[in-house]
Motif scaffolding. Structure first.
Motif, mmCIF file in Angstrom:
data_model
loop_
_atom_site.group_PDB
_atom_site.id
_atom_site.type_symbol
_atom_site.label_atom_id
_atom_site.label_comp_id
_atom_site.label_asym_id
_atom_site.label_seq_id
_atom_site.Cartn_x
_atom_site.Cartn_y
_atom_site.Cartn_z
ATOM 1 N N PRO A 22 0.863 -1.383 0.121
ATOM 2 C CA PRO A 22 0.103 -0.041 -0.180
ATOM 3 C C PRO A 22 0.779 1.312 0.027
ATOM 4 O O PRO A 22 1.826 1.304 0.669
ATOM 5 N N GLY A 23 0.289 2.398 -0.611
ATOM 6 C CA GLY A 23 1.094 3.537 -0.642
ATOM 7 C C GLY A 23 0.732 4.354 0.341
ATOM 8 O O GLY A 23 0.048 4.098 1.537
ATOM 9 N N PRO A 24 1.428 5.616 0.534
ATOM 10 C CA PRO A 24 1.289 6.553 1.515
ATOM 11 C C PRO A 24 -0.113 6.716 2.150
ATOM 12 O O PRO A 24 -0.396 7.033 3.345
ATOM 13 N N LYS A 25 -0.928 7.363 1.007
ATOM 14 C CA LYS A 25 -2.313 7.774 1.565
ATOM 15 C C LYS A 25 -3.210 6.438 2.130
ATOM 16 O O LYS A 25 -3.815 6.613 3.123
ATOM 17 N N SER A 26 -2.839 5.052 1.698
ATOM 18 C CA SER A 26 -3.444 4.103 2.049
ATOM 19 C C SER A 26 -2.844 3.788 3.480
ATOM 20 O O SER A 26 -3.626 3.508 4.464
ATOM 21 N N ARG A 27 -1.670 4.023 3.831
ATOM 22 C CA ARG A 27 -1.055 3.708 5.000
ATOM 23 C C ARG A 27 -1.695 4.803 5.960
ATOM 24 O O ARG A 27 -1.822 4.569 7.301
ATOM 25 N N GLU A 28 -1.674 5.942 5.488
ATOM 26 C CA GLU A 28 -2.304 7.060 6.457
ATOM 27 C C GLU A 28 -3.934 6.724 7.015
ATOM 28 O O GLU A 28 -4.028 6.779 8.160
ATOM 29 N N ILE A 29 -4.550 6.223 5.884
ATOM 30 C CA ILE A 29 -5.746 5.793 6.390
ATOM 31 C C ILE A 29 -5.922 4.499 7.300
ATOM 32 O O ILE A 29 -6.855 4.170 8.284
ATOM 33 N N GLU A 30 -4.857 3.598 7.047
ATOM 34 C CA GLU A 30 -4.852 2.429 7.819
ATOM 35 C C GLU A 30 -4.423 2.609 9.064
ATOM 36 O O GLU A 30 -5.029 2.255 10.279
ATOM 37 N N SER A 31 -3.649 3.696 9.497
ATOM 38 C CA SER A 31 -3.339 4.182 10.822
ATOM 39 C C SER A 31 -4.651 4.770 11.573
ATOM 40 O O SER A 31 -5.007 4.417 12.764
ATOM 41 N N ARG A 32 -5.311 5.363 10.868
ATOM 42 C CA ARG A 32 -6.657 5.974 11.307
ATOM 43 C C ARG A 32 -7.722 4.518 11.639
ATOM 44 O O ARG A 32 -8.154 4.659 12.732
ATOM 45 N N ARG A 33 -7.619 3.685 10.949
ATOM 46 C CA ARG A 33 -8.432 2.571 11.077
ATOM 47 C C ARG A 33 -8.311 1.841 12.516
ATOM 48 O O ARG A 33 -9.227 1.357 12.970
ATOM 49 N N LYS A 34 -6.948 1.824 12.696
ATOM 50 C CA LYS A 34 -6.580 1.092 14.006
ATOM 51 C C LYS A 34 -7.092 1.498 15.329
ATOM 52 O O LYS A 34 -7.304 1.151 16.232
ATOM 53 N N SER A 35 -7.585 2.778 15.290
ATOM 54 C CA SER A 35 -8.114 3.514 16.312
ATOM 55 C C SER A 35 -9.555 3.819 16.101
ATOM 56 O O SER A 35 -10.342 4.188 17.010
ATOM 57 N N ALA A 36 -10.188 3.239 15.165
ATOM 58 C CA ALA A 36 -11.481 3.314 14.730
ATOM 59 C C ALA A 36 -12.514 1.993 14.591
ATOM 60 O O ALA A 36 -13.520 2.026 14.863
ATOM 61 N N VAL A 37 -11.674 1.152 13.912
ATOM 62 C CA VAL A 37 -12.401 0.072 13.611
ATOM 63 C C VAL A 37 -11.996 -1.158 14.265
ATOM 64 O O VAL A 37 -10.760 -1.516 14.818
ATOM 65 N N ALA A 38 -12.714 -2.291 14.662
ATOM 66 C CA ALA A 38 -12.456 -3.313 15.471
ATOM 67 C C ALA A 38 -11.453 -4.127 15.029
ATOM 68 O O ALA A 38 -11.511 -4.467 13.675
ATOM 69 N N SER A 39 -10.288 -4.625 15.472
ATOM 70 C CA SER A 39 -9.229 -5.205 15.117
ATOM 71 C C SER A 39 -9.980 -6.723 14.755
ATOM 72 O O SER A 39 -9.106 -7.252 13.670
ATOM 73 N N GLY A 40 -10.942 -7.240 14.850
ATOM 74 C CA GLY A 40 -11.453 -8.407 14.399
ATOM 75 C C GLY A 40 -11.525 -8.642 13.021
ATOM 76 O O GLY A 40 -11.795 -9.459 12.280
ATOM 77 N N VAL A 41 -11.849 -7.170 12.586
ATOM 78 C CA VAL A 41 -12.122 -7.183 11.027
ATOM 79 C C VAL A 41 -10.951 -6.964 10.283
ATOM 80 O O VAL A 41 -10.048 -6.026 10.219
#
Length: 454
Positions: A22-41
């Motif tokens: 994944p590219g830089p923009k995807s990685r930035e969204i992924e970092s937000r995901r970790k504090s917003a989306v349940a880790s089981g997904v």
């Protein structure tokens, strides 16, 4: 409109790497995901998408990946299929929901009519619309139990039927689907699946479909008792279990046995249905007519919808008010489904599934002749798998599969892994993919295998 004209017109049909994946923009969204989306997904590839069509997925960084997954067989008719988009858009502008159980609408009836017409068999049928594949399977079991007055349900090794409590019990693989989520629903019994690649090796001789069915029948009679069995539930081609195509004769023998014993024969076609295998439904390959068939995934071009379709006398054995759900058969999803079904019937998608299967099977068979680690190539239509093993045995090789999938992802090709042992690559391209994109994708896959086995 032809199969290769559906979707993707505004999206260049070419693999393109602008950044690493994944590219830089995807990685930035992924970092937000970790504090917003349940880790089981989980996500197979954390590259975040902004557009899709034809055989291409475009991410937020401008990379264009070749799609060999179709959202796990959901966008079979093509992502953003024009017929689907048109129907859903018109319905959105009219109304989004009323609940069919409160204020009904015609599109629910139209989808039911289409499924009654398209599913195998010319008997009178009825259809129930729901939201997900698991919900469809669970309702099929409810209906079978109500109709027969029996409790037991027979399922199979390597099966996958969903993530609800009952469908987890019906699913074979513990991790990640079942581990830690019990206790599970009772009266579910597991029978041995016909798995030609591994059956034949273990026995040293070919195990016929009839012999494999006898194995199941003996188990039912000895361990359960056919008089207690409400339903036999089976995927005509197993999905998450590894695209296992049972030996010829296995499904017809089980269907005949079920009829003789008053057992409801349920075909779970959630993944294999809707043109995916080169026929509208996988059951048609051996002229099997299920009593009940469950569908989802490819039914509505990406919108959430599922269905239970079955013999009228079975479906109508459940009285008014005992089936349904608030969102089941949502009008927008129904409009999308009517567009998808129109595309399956009129845009050459069934034939194109067969064409895709020939290309994929040819490429994989050539790789099998080069690499002993490609133990088996199997499937039908655009539902093909390669099972990877150790170079000197048929012991599963999940580490190799992970390396291949990672190499493909980094080079712009999305492939999915599957199987009870995690050692299978499955190929589920949209039926709108071009020959050129398929060729490019398998060039990358060939490179990935060569790099990974070394």
């Amino acid at each position: 409109m032809t199969a290769l004209e559906i979707g993707g017109e505004a999206l260049p049909q070419e693999r393109k790497l602008v950044t690493e994946i994944p590219g830089p923009k995807s990685r930035e969204i992924e970092s937000r995901r970790k504090s917003a989306v349940a880790s089981g997904v989980g996500s197979s590839l954390p590259a975040y998408m902004v557009a899709a069509g034809g055989g291409i997925l475009k991410d937020v960084d401008g990379n264009q990946l070749i799609d060999l997954g179709s959202g796990i067989a959901v966008t079979t008719a093509g992502n953003a299929n024009p017929r689907v988009v048109k129907g859903a858009t018109e319905q959105l502008e009219a109304f989004t929901h009323t609940c069919f159980m409160v204020n009904p609408y015609e599109s629910y009836v139209e989808v039911a009519e289409a499924l009654n017409r398209l599913t195998p068999g010319d008997h009178e049928k009825r259809t129930l619309l729901l939201n997900s594949g698991a919900e469809a399977v669970e309702n099929a079991v409810k209906i079978a139990r109500a109709h027969t007055g029996r409790d037991a349900v027979v399922v199979f090794d390597h099966a996958y039927h969903g993530r609800t409590n009952l469908t987890m019990a019906m699913t074979a693989k513990a991790a990640p689907y079942k581990a830690g989520f019990g206790p599970f629903a009772g009266e579910v019994y597991r029978a041995p699946m016909s798995y030609p690649y591994r059956d034949n090796d273990a026995a040293g001789t070919k195990v016929s479909g009839e012999d494999a069915a006898k194995r199941v029948i003996d188990m039912i009679e000895k361990q359960v008792g056919s008089e207690y069995v409400a339903a036999v539930v089976i995927e005509p081609i197993q999905g998450e279990g590894g695209f296992i195509v049972p030996a010829e004769g296995f499904l017809p023998a089980l269907a005949e046995y079920a009829r003789e014993k008053g057992i409801v024969f349920v075909a779970d076609e959630v993944q294999a249905g809707f043109a995916r295998t080169g026929k509208m439904f996988a059951s048609e390959w051996e002229d099997v007519v299920p009593d009940i068939i469950t569908t989802a995934k490819g039914i509505a071009g990406g919108l959430p919808l599922s269905a239970v379709t079955g013999r009228a006398e079975i479906m109508d054995s459940v009285g008014p008010g005992r089936l349904g759900g608030t969102y089941g058969g949502n009008p927008v999803a129904c409009a999308a489904a009517l567009g998808a079904i129109e595309s399956y019937e009129n845009d050459g998608l069934v034939d194109n599934a067969g064409h895709i299967g020939e290309i994929v099977t040819d490429r994989l068979t050539k790789l099998q002749s080069q690499y002993p680690q490609v133990g088996d190539v199997r499937g039908r239509g655009a539902m093909i798998a390669a099972e990877f093993v150790q170079h000197d045995s048929i012991a599963p090789n999940p580490d190799l599969v992970k390396k291949i999938a990672d190499h493909c992802a980094k080079n712009g090709v999305l492939v999915l892994t599957t199987g009870t042992f995690g050692n299978i690559l499955r190929f589920l391209p949209p039926l709108t993919i071009s020959d050129e994109l398929l060729g490019d994708a398998f060039d990358v896959i060939e490179e990935a295998i060569a790099a990974s086995v070394g």
